[in-house]
Design a protein around this motif. Structure first.
Motif, PDB file in Angstrom:
ATOM      1  N   UNK A  92       0.946  -1.202   0.027  1.00 53.65           N
ATOM      2  CA  UNK A  92      -0.028   0.048   0.051  1.00 53.65           C
ATOM      3  C   UNK A  92       0.806   1.241  -0.100  1.00 53.65           C
ATOM      4  N   UNK A  93       0.471   2.320  -0.808  1.00 54.20           N
ATOM      5  CA  UNK A  93       1.259   3.552  -1.062  1.00 54.20           C
ATOM      6  C   UNK A  93       1.095   4.195   0.574  1.00 54.20           C
ATOM      7  N   UNK A  94       0.109   4.201   1.374  1.00 55.47           N
ATOM      8  CA  UNK A  94       0.046   4.851   2.547  1.00 55.47           C
ATOM      9  C   UNK A  94       1.259   4.263   3.677  1.00 55.47           C
ATOM     10  N   UNK A  95       1.675   3.024   3.463  1.00 54.11           N
ATOM     11  CA  UNK A  95       2.473   2.297   4.460  1.00 54.11           C
ATOM     12  C   UNK A  95       4.018   2.374   3.726  1.00 54.11           C
ATOM     13  N   UNK A  96       4.079   2.841   2.614  1.00 56.24           N
ATOM     14  CA  UNK A  96       5.479   2.717   2.038  1.00 56.24           C
ATOM     15  C   UNK A  96       5.771   4.128   1.133  1.00 56.24           C
ATOM     16  N   UNK A  97       6.749   4.556   1.603  1.00 63.67           N
ATOM     17  CA  UNK A  97       6.829   6.082   0.905  1.00 63.67           C
ATOM     18  C   UNK A  97       8.489   6.542   1.085  1.00 63.67           C
ATOM     19  N   UNK A  98       8.656   7.709   0.637  1.00 61.46           N
ATOM     20  CA  UNK A  98       9.812   8.618   0.840  1.00 61.46           C
ATOM     21  C   UNK A  98       9.570   9.572   2.202  1.00 61.46           C
TER      22      UNK A  98
END
Length: 165
Positions: A92-98
């Motif tokens: 999920x993009x909400x738990x993976x990012x910069x």
């Protein structure tokens, strides 16, 4: 950036029971996975900014910054994603990012400790920006360069004595 120390962390690639490549950035390259009960520590000479890709953010993951003034700042996986609850979803993009940390004026980032009390916290693609000198340091450097320039431009005066004939 110095090497990594601590315990119960591994460098790996791909996804398995010990971690998943953060779902951002250049996937497929090696990444650091902090396993349950583990800590990975990094020391820096002094940074104004520190960026990294993170994966599987969960409430039990933490990022602890050490600053040049001796203070520490702690952020959990829940702080990073804010809302809804951090659940460690590997895709999920909400738990993976910069994530980018910026030091406050007058301080620099001198350390980072990553920890996870359960499996796991993944990080990849560190980016750093060295600390910028304070205005007073710039002023001292300019005065120093000016002094060097002045001394180089100054001519030696040579006096000749008239010889008696």
């Amino acid at each position: 950036m110095g090497g990594v120390s601590g315990s119960n962390w591994i460098i790996q690639s791909g996804s398995n029971g010990a971690g998943a490549d953060p779902a951002v950035g250049g996937q497929g390259d090696p990444y650091l996975s902090v396993l349950g009960g583990g800590t990975a520590n990094f020391l820096f000479a002094g940074l104004s900014q520190l960026g990294l890709d993170y994966g599987s953010a969960d409430w039990y993951n933490s990022f602890v910054l050490t600053l040049s003034n001796g203070a520490t700042r702690t952020f959990t996986g829940q702080d990073v994603i804010n809302s809804p609850p951090a659940n460690g979803d590997q895709g999920a993009s909400r738990t993976n990012g910069r994530l980018t940390f910026t030091a406050e004026a007058g301080t620099s980032i001198t350390g980072l400790a990553l920890s996870s009390s359960s499996n796991s916290l993944e990080v990849d693609n560190f980016g750093v920006v060295a600390a910028v000198p304070e205005p007073s340091t710039w002023a001292m450097m300019l005065v120093g360069f000016g002094g060097v320039g002045f001394s180089m431009r100054r001519r030696k005066v040579t006096y000749r004595l008239a010889q008696a004939a």
